[in-house]
Write a protein that holds these residues in place. Structure first.
Motif, PDB file in Angstrom:
ATOM      1  N   PHE A  30       0.820  -1.214   0.000  1.00  0.00           N
ATOM      2  CA  PHE A  30       0.000   0.000   0.000  1.00  0.00           C
ATOM      3  C   PHE A  30       0.850   1.258   0.000  1.00  0.00           C
ATOM      4  O   PHE A  30       0.484   2.255  -0.611  1.00  0.00           O
ATOM      5  CB  PHE A  30      -0.999  -0.006   1.169  1.00  0.00           C
ATOM      6  CG  PHE A  30      -0.440  -0.462   2.486  1.00  0.00           C
ATOM      7  CD1 PHE A  30       0.121   0.431   3.377  1.00  0.00           C
ATOM      8  CD2 PHE A  30      -0.507  -1.809   2.845  1.00  0.00           C
ATOM      9  CE1 PHE A  30       0.620   0.017   4.593  1.00  0.00           C
ATOM     10  CE2 PHE A  30      -0.014  -2.238   4.079  1.00  0.00           C
ATOM     11  CZ  PHE A  30       0.551  -1.320   4.962  1.00  0.00           C
ATOM     12  N   TYR A  31       1.994   1.239   0.675  1.00  0.00           N
ATOM     13  CA  TYR A  31       2.970   2.327   0.588  1.00  0.00           C
ATOM     14  C   TYR A  31       4.294   1.727   0.108  1.00  0.00           C
ATOM     15  O   TYR A  31       4.696   0.655   0.575  1.00  0.00           O
ATOM     16  CB  TYR A  31       3.193   3.004   1.937  1.00  0.00           C
ATOM     17  CG  TYR A  31       2.079   3.924   2.383  1.00  0.00           C
ATOM     18  CD1 TYR A  31       1.581   4.910   1.529  1.00  0.00           C
ATOM     19  CD2 TYR A  31       1.536   3.819   3.660  1.00  0.00           C
ATOM     20  CE1 TYR A  31       0.560   5.757   1.944  1.00  0.00           C
ATOM     21  CE2 TYR A  31       0.519   4.666   4.078  1.00  0.00           C
ATOM     22  CZ  TYR A  31       0.035   5.636   3.218  1.00  0.00           C
ATOM     23  OH  TYR A  31      -0.972   6.475   3.628  1.00  0.00           O
ATOM     24  N   ALA A  32       4.971   2.451  -0.786  1.00  0.00           N
ATOM     25  CA  ALA A  32       6.208   1.927  -1.371  1.00  0.00           C
ATOM     26  C   ALA A  32       7.284   1.694  -0.317  1.00  0.00           C
ATOM     27  O   ALA A  32       8.147   0.831  -0.482  1.00  0.00           O
ATOM     28  CB  ALA A  32       6.712   2.888  -2.445  1.00  0.00           C
ATOM     29  N   ASN A  33       7.239   2.462   0.783  1.00  0.00           N
ATOM     30  CA  ASN A  33       8.288   2.351   1.806  1.00  0.00           C
ATOM     31  C   ASN A  33       7.875   1.453   2.972  1.00  0.00           C
ATOM     32  O   ASN A  33       8.520   1.468   4.022  1.00  0.00           O
ATOM     33  CB  ASN A  33       8.667   3.738   2.316  1.00  0.00           C
ATOM     34  CG  ASN A  33       7.490   4.463   2.967  1.00  0.00           C
ATOM     35  OD1 ASN A  33       6.349   4.043   2.835  1.00  0.00           O
ATOM     36  ND2 ASN A  33       7.786   5.556   3.645  1.00  0.00           N
ATOM     37  N   ALA A 100      -7.953   0.697  -2.598  1.00  0.00           N
ATOM     38  CA  ALA A 100      -7.580   2.111  -2.723  1.00  0.00           C
ATOM     39  C   ALA A 100      -6.173   2.246  -3.282  1.00  0.00           C
ATOM     40  O   ALA A 100      -5.333   1.361  -3.144  1.00  0.00           O
ATOM     41  CB  ALA A 100      -7.673   2.798  -1.369  1.00  0.00           C
ATOM     42  N   SER A 101      -5.920   3.390  -3.898  1.00  0.00           N
ATOM     43  CA  SER A 101      -4.599   3.663  -4.472  1.00  0.00           C
ATOM     44  C   SER A 101      -4.133   5.032  -4.010  1.00  0.00           C
ATOM     45  O   SER A 101      -4.893   5.995  -4.015  1.00  0.00           O
ATOM     46  CB  SER A 101      -4.678   3.638  -6.010  1.00  0.00           C
ATOM     47  OG  SER A 101      -3.435   3.983  -6.582  1.00  0.00           O
ATOM     48  N   GLY A 102      -2.873   5.111  -3.570  1.00  0.00           N
ATOM     49  CA  GLY A 102      -2.287   6.386  -3.177  1.00  0.00           C
ATOM     50  C   GLY A 102      -2.499   6.731  -1.727  1.00  0.00           C
ATOM     51  O   GLY A 102      -1.566   7.135  -1.032  1.00  0.00           O
ATOM     52  N   THR A 103      -3.730   6.609  -1.254  1.00  0.00           N
ATOM     53  CA  THR A 103      -4.048   6.934   0.135  1.00  0.00           C
ATOM     54  C   THR A 103      -5.241   6.099   0.576  1.00  0.00           C
ATOM     55  O   THR A 103      -6.103   5.745  -0.239  1.00  0.00           O
ATOM     56  CB  THR A 103      -4.364   8.438   0.284  1.00  0.00           C
ATOM     57  OG1 THR A 103      -4.532   8.771   1.658  1.00  0.00           O
ATOM     58  CG2 THR A 103      -5.618   8.814  -0.477  1.00  0.00           C
ATOM     59  N   ARG A 142      -8.603  12.174   1.546  1.00  0.00           N
ATOM     60  CA  ARG A 142      -9.498  11.084   1.935  1.00  0.00           C
ATOM     61  C   ARG A 142     -10.920  11.646   1.926  1.00  0.00           C
ATOM     62  O   ARG A 142     -11.352  12.273   2.896  1.00  0.00           O
ATOM     63  CB  ARG A 142      -9.152  10.557   3.332  1.00  0.00           C
ATOM     64  CG  ARG A 142      -8.006   9.562   3.363  1.00  0.00           C
ATOM     65  CD  ARG A 142      -6.640  10.149   3.554  1.00  0.00           C
ATOM     66  NE  ARG A 142      -6.483  11.064   4.650  1.00  0.00           N
ATOM     67  CZ  ARG A 142      -5.387  11.134   5.418  1.00  0.00           C
ATOM     68  NH1 ARG A 142      -4.411  10.296   5.237  1.00  0.00           N
ATOM     69  NH2 ARG A 142      -5.253  12.051   6.338  1.00  0.00           N
ATOM     70  N   PRO A 143     -11.653  11.474   0.837  1.00  0.00           N
ATOM     71  CA  PRO A 143     -12.962  12.114   0.704  1.00  0.00           C
ATOM     72  C   PRO A 143     -13.911  11.767   1.848  1.00  0.00           C
ATOM     73  O   PRO A 143     -14.066  10.585   2.198  1.00  0.00           O
ATOM     74  CB  PRO A 143     -13.496  11.552  -0.623  1.00  0.00           C
ATOM     75  CG  PRO A 143     -12.275  11.188  -1.400  1.00  0.00           C
ATOM     76  CD  PRO A 143     -11.292  10.702  -0.375  1.00  0.00           C
ATOM     77  N   PRO A 144     -14.529  12.777   2.467  1.00  0.00           N
ATOM     78  CA  PRO A 144     -15.520  12.500   3.510  1.00  0.00           C
ATOM     79  C   PRO A 144     -16.746  11.808   2.938  1.00  0.00           C
ATOM     80  O   PRO A 144     -17.040  11.910   1.742  1.00  0.00           O
ATOM     81  CB  PRO A 144     -15.864  13.896   4.049  1.00  0.00           C
ATOM     82  CG  PRO A 144     -15.522  14.830   2.935  1.00  0.00           C
ATOM     83  CD  PRO A 144     -14.355  14.219   2.224  1.00  0.00           C
ATOM     84  N   LEU A 145     -17.450  11.103   3.803  1.00  0.00           N
ATOM     85  CA  LEU A 145     -18.604  10.306   3.399  1.00  0.00           C
ATOM     86  C   LEU A 145     -19.810  10.733   4.233  1.00  0.00           C
ATOM     87  O   LEU A 145     -19.728  10.800   5.465  1.00  0.00           O
ATOM     88  CB  LEU A 145     -18.300   8.825   3.630  1.00  0.00           C
ATOM     89  CG  LEU A 145     -19.373   7.803   3.268  1.00  0.00           C
ATOM     90  CD1 LEU A 145     -19.615   7.793   1.764  1.00  0.00           C
ATOM     91  CD2 LEU A 145     -18.940   6.410   3.740  1.00  0.00           C
ATOM     92  N   VAL A 146     -20.916  11.032   3.574  1.00  0.00           N
ATOM     93  CA  VAL A 146     -22.147  11.430   4.260  1.00  0.00           C
ATOM     94  C   VAL A 146     -23.226  10.390   4.007  1.00  0.00           C
ATOM     95  O   VAL A 146     -23.496  10.031   2.853  1.00  0.00           O
ATOM     96  CB  VAL A 146     -22.639  12.812   3.783  1.00  0.00           C
ATOM     97  CG1 VAL A 146     -23.940  13.175   4.492  1.00  0.00           C
ATOM     98  CG2 VAL A 146     -21.586  13.880   4.038  1.00  0.00           C
ATOM     99  N   ALA A 147     -23.826   9.905   5.091  1.00  0.00           N
ATOM    100  CA  ALA A 147     -24.917   8.938   4.985  1.00  0.00           C
ATOM    101  C   ALA A 147     -26.146   9.483   5.701  1.00  0.00           C
ATOM    102  O   ALA A 147     -26.038  10.098   6.771  1.00  0.00           O
ATOM    103  CB  ALA A 147     -24.507   7.597   5.595  1.00  0.00           C
ATOM    104  N   GLU A 175       6.941  11.060  -9.194  1.00  0.00           N
ATOM    105  CA  GLU A 175       5.831  10.123  -9.363  1.00  0.00           C
ATOM    106  C   GLU A 175       6.165   8.724  -8.847  1.00  0.00           C
ATOM    107  O   GLU A 175       5.275   7.958  -8.486  1.00  0.00           O
ATOM    108  CB  GLU A 175       5.439  10.042 -10.846  1.00  0.00           C
ATOM    109  CG  GLU A 175       4.835  11.334 -11.375  1.00  0.00           C
ATOM    110  CD  GLU A 175       4.390  11.196 -12.808  1.00  0.00           C
ATOM    111  OE1 GLU A 175       4.594  10.109 -13.404  1.00  0.00           O
ATOM    112  OE2 GLU A 175       3.835  12.167 -13.361  1.00  0.00           O
ATOM    113  N   ALA A 176       7.451   8.408  -8.793  1.00  0.00           N
ATOM    114  CA  ALA A 176       7.871   7.095  -8.300  1.00  0.00           C
ATOM    115  C   ALA A 176       8.060   7.081  -6.782  1.00  0.00           C
ATOM    116  O   ALA A 176       8.411   6.050  -6.207  1.00  0.00           O
ATOM    117  CB  ALA A 176       9.165   6.663  -8.983  1.00  0.00           C
ATOM    118  N   GLY A 177       7.830   8.234  -6.143  1.00  0.00           N
ATOM    119  CA  GLY A 177       7.975   8.318  -4.696  1.00  0.00           C
ATOM    120  C   GLY A 177       9.372   8.666  -4.231  1.00  0.00           C
ATOM    121  O   GLY A 177       9.652   8.630  -3.021  1.00  0.00           O
TER     122      GLY A 177
END
Length: 360
Positions: A30-33, A100-103, A142-147, A175-177
């Motif tokens: 999930f994280y390159a490091n 998920a990708s990136g975060t 990290r987009p917030p979520l409303v329900a 781009e490669a981190g």
């Protein structure tokens, strides 16, 4: 604070916020490091979460740092609890998407009937701000979520799950981190911390606009919870809540939020336990539950109260282990009046019961 006295029966609602600390499937980078979880580490992590979910036994779970929705589903299954609705937008595990990708992403699991659910990746138009070296920041990391949810006896509530930008310095990289800055240079490190602060600040501004839209000119109770990556008295949290405006503008209550901790009247239940994170030996509350004035017993629009607030943080003293979480979980017991029959038949409770993204 005066006790909440209701002429009608009260229904209870338990809500909890849980930062799961990089919940991902095994052998998945999930994280390159960071190394991927081994099968054994993954099984330990989902079992640990399952035990915590079982202890919380909440009607609504707001979760953060989820890379794979399938991993969350497994932890919930192991808990033995039944959540008919589970979603982590952007972290789905399907033939077309491998998490998920990136975060990592935020999500929700609930026993309640879901009337609507929507993720908000973009800031409202015109709110983006320039970040030194990065350009315009106009989207939530990290987009917030409303329900919009309906309780057993008909009361409708809105729940917003969030995870704001951390205080971790935002260094420039390709781009490669690979790093583009000298991370050992204290002046560069200060600039990187400023980037994070600005990003968190503008995310708080965008969240505030979302909260205003959810609260203004409505009596629907709202619960906002998640990892704010800042304390209740911080500028960013207060920007979202705008609680201080109430002191000089009573009309501001219609669009303000109140910390559930502050609305809990029994001080004995609050002493020395209210922290959800420990950084370099210092405890702090980063994971928060905020509520609208409908939960404030002093409001003329009150339909309930905050009965109890619990911090599940003992594991923070057991040493760092990524198969657990580095955040404590926070749970609130809320009480709400049963809606009257006339309002239940004609009000928002008569809305469609099928979750429809983007509708409220």
């Amino acid at each position: 604070m005066r006790p909440f006295v209701s002429p009608a029966p009260l229904d209870t609602l338990t809500v909890a916020t849980c930062n799961t600390l990089n919940l991902a499937l095994p052998e998945r980078v999930f994280y390159a490091n960071q190394d991927a979880y081994t099968r054994n580490q993954y099984e330990r992590k989902v079992q640990w979460l399952a035990n915590r979910f079982q202890t919380l036994n909440a009607d609504i779970l707001a979760v953060q740092e989820v890379w794979d929705a399938a991993a969350l589903q497994e932890a919930l299954k192991l808990s033995g609890l039944h959540y008919p609705f589970v979603t982590v937008p952007g972290a789905e595990n399907t033939d077309a998407q491998a998490g998920a990708s990136g975060t990592p992403r935020v999500g929700i699991a609930t026993r309640l009937k879901v009337l609507a659910c929507r993720s908000f990746p973009d800031f409202p138009a015109g709110l983006g701000q320039p970040i030194p070296g990065l350009g315009i920041h106009d989207k939530f990391e990290r987009p917030p979520l409303v329900a919009t949810l309906q309780m057993k006896h008909g009361q409708v509530v809105s729940v917003l799950t969030c995870h704001l930008k951390s205080k971790r310095p935002k260094f420039l990289q390709d781009e490669a981190g690979n790093p583009l800055e000298d991370r050992d240079n204290p002046k560069i490190a200060a600039l990187a911390s400023l980037r994070s602060l600005i990003m968190r600040g503008v995310e708080a501004l965008a969240m505030r606009c979302l909260v205003i839209d959810l609260l203004r000119h409505t009596r629907m109770p709202l619960v906002v919870m998640g990892d704010f990556n800042d304390t209740p008295d911080s500028v960013t949290t207060q920007l979202i809540a705008a609680t201080s405006e109430v002191a000089y503008d009573r009309g501001a209550r219609d669009r303000a939020l109140f910390n559930a901790y502050d609305l809990l009247g029994d001080a004995a239940l609050k002493k020395d336990v209210a922290y959800s994170h420990i950084h370099q030996g210092s405890p702090a509350v980063l994971d928060q539950i905020l509520v609208s004035e409908e939960f404030d017993p002093l409001s003329k629009h009150s339909v309930g109260d905050v009965r109890r607030l619990d911090y599940f943080n003992d594991h923070l003293h057991e040493g760092r282990d990524r198969t657990r979480s580095d955040h404590g979980f926070v749970r609130a017991l809320l009480r709400l009046r049963f809606p009257d029959k006339e309002r239940a038949a004609t009000g928002p409770n008569s809305a469609a019961t099928t979750p429809v993204a983007g509708t409220f």
